[in-house]
Scaffold this motif. Sequence first.
Motif, PDB file in Angstrom:
ATOM      1  N   GLN A   1       0.844  -1.191   0.000  1.00  0.00           N
ATOM      2  CA  GLN A   1       0.000   0.000   0.000  1.00  0.00           C
ATOM      3  C   GLN A   1       0.877   1.238   0.000  1.00  0.00           C
TER       4      GLN A   1
ATOM      5  N   HIS B   1      -8.558  -4.421  -5.043  1.00  0.00           N
ATOM      6  CA  HIS B   1      -9.700  -3.595  -4.658  1.00  0.00           C
ATOM      7  C   HIS B   1      -9.883  -2.456  -5.651  1.00  0.00           C
TER       8      HIS B   1
ATOM      9  N   THR C   1      -3.886   6.070  -1.462  1.00  0.00           N
ATOM     10  CA  THR C   1      -4.578   6.624  -0.305  1.00  0.00           C
ATOM     11  C   THR C   1      -3.905   7.936   0.084  1.00  0.00           C
TER      12      THR C   1
ATOM     13  N   ARG D   1      -3.104  -0.111   5.956  1.00  0.00           N
ATOM     14  CA  ARG D   1      -4.144  -1.131   6.100  1.00  0.00           C
ATOM     15  C   ARG D   1      -4.079  -2.054   4.887  1.00  0.00           C
TER      16      ARG D   1
ATOM     17  N   HIS E   1     -13.097   7.042  -1.245  1.00  0.00           N
ATOM     18  CA  HIS E   1     -13.388   6.127  -0.158  1.00  0.00           C
ATOM     19  C   HIS E   1     -12.792   6.653   1.150  1.00  0.00           C
ATOM     20  N   HIS E   2     -13.371   6.215   2.252  1.00  0.00           N
ATOM     21  CA  HIS E   2     -12.880   6.578   3.582  1.00  0.00           C
ATOM     22  C   HIS E   2     -11.942   5.468   4.051  1.00  0.00           C
ATOM     23  N   GLU E   3     -10.658   5.671   3.868  1.00  0.00           N
ATOM     24  CA  GLU E   3      -9.661   4.647   4.173  1.00  0.00           C
ATOM     25  C   GLU E   3      -8.341   5.315   4.500  1.00  0.00           C
TER      26      GLU E   3
ATOM     27  N   SER F   1      -8.748   6.928  -2.125  1.00  0.00           N
ATOM     28  CA  SER F   1      -9.321   7.047  -0.794  1.00  0.00           C
ATOM     29  C   SER F   1      -8.591   8.124  -0.016  1.00  0.00           C
TER      30      SER F   1
ATOM     31  N   HIS G   1     -14.103  -2.225   2.437  1.00  0.00           N
ATOM     32  CA  HIS G   1     -12.703  -1.825   2.517  1.00  0.00           C
ATOM     33  C   HIS G   1     -11.881  -2.962   3.088  1.00  0.00           C
ATOM     34  N   GLN G   2     -10.562  -2.892   2.914  1.00  0.00           N
ATOM     35  CA  GLN G   2      -9.692  -3.944   3.433  1.00  0.00           C
ATOM     36  C   GLN G   2      -9.700  -3.951   4.958  1.00  0.00           C
TER      37      GLN G   2
END
Length: 372
Positions: free
Chosen positions: A189, A344, A230, A330, A324-326, A261, A351-352
């Motif tokens: 990530q 994803h 993200t 994660r 997205h809210h992330e 996100s 979400h993960q």
Amino acid sequence: MRWEAQTLQAGDGIEQGDGGTPAAPAALLPLSGLQRSITTPEFADTTFHEVVAKSALNKVPDSSPMPFRWTVNPYRGCTHACRYCYARSTHEYLDFNAGTDFDQQIVVKVNTPEILRRELARPGWNRELVALGTNTDPYQRAEGRYRLMPGIITALTDAGTPFSILTKGTLLGRDLDLLASASRQVPVQVSVSLAMLDANLAHRVEPGTPTPAARLKLIEKLSSAGAQVTVMAMPLLPWLTDSDRQLEDLMTALAGAGAQSVLAGALHLRPGARQWYLQWIEEDHPDLLDGYRQLYGRSSYAPASYRKALGRRASAAARRHGLHHEGAHRITRPDDGGPSPAAHRPGEGAHQAPAGTTGPAQPVPAPQPALF
């Protein structure tokens, strides 16, 4: 410029080179494993202390709410010089101060890739998520000279260990091909920290970072390469970057750059950062000083009512732009049955799940879908 123009051998006194500026005497540097200290005209007023570290993996306490249990920090101190940085107080453990020393006395763990590879090869290593960028930025400017991250990324990948990176540093783009290759073998990530668009304000409050425009270009570059980017929109600064218009403009820019996100949050002022940040407020925005003292008078955190209201407004702005809210760090564990972060896509379900829980040793995970 030659970085070796001035070196200090620990315990040997000053070794003067051509035109170098003397570093601090060794007796003043109680750093374990210190090899030498270097100054260079490329980094005005900054000294780099090269140390040989005894370990690379740091265990996060089980009581921590963080979604990871292991970190790697190749640098201590950070030339980003963010006034609000929560890690400032950690420099006091080294007998440095949390202000200018944190910005200018940078400890470099020069053997991080090698020691990390050895630690990851231990039979008891469970291949849990390893987070990078949790304390100081692994892509701060010194990384351009020391090039520790390629070895770290390779060691993690070869050991079948998922990892995450959070950075303000556009130098991450240098390692894009390496990260793309790693993501075909382990979950990866990548997160970028960006919470303001005003270049002048950013220069004042986080003077050593790439500009907001440069970080937006990094997001574009990562997104164009196929990364699920993200953004950590933290910290949002009361009365300076937290208005509805500013939040809307920020989310518009992030979505336009290709971010997937975002997680936004209010400024918090831990000891060390508190004094340094409020000193800056007094100098640059004296009309806000009383308000800040009231807002943070009882805690390192702003009142819950402010944080909740800010969170609602930021989340609403993000949703309007399909974000997205992330948050960062994660990644789904390879053995928990969920999709890999690379697989994803927006609109494809939940979400993960957080990574980092302990468990029995796992075999090297099968290759994951590419992040890039």
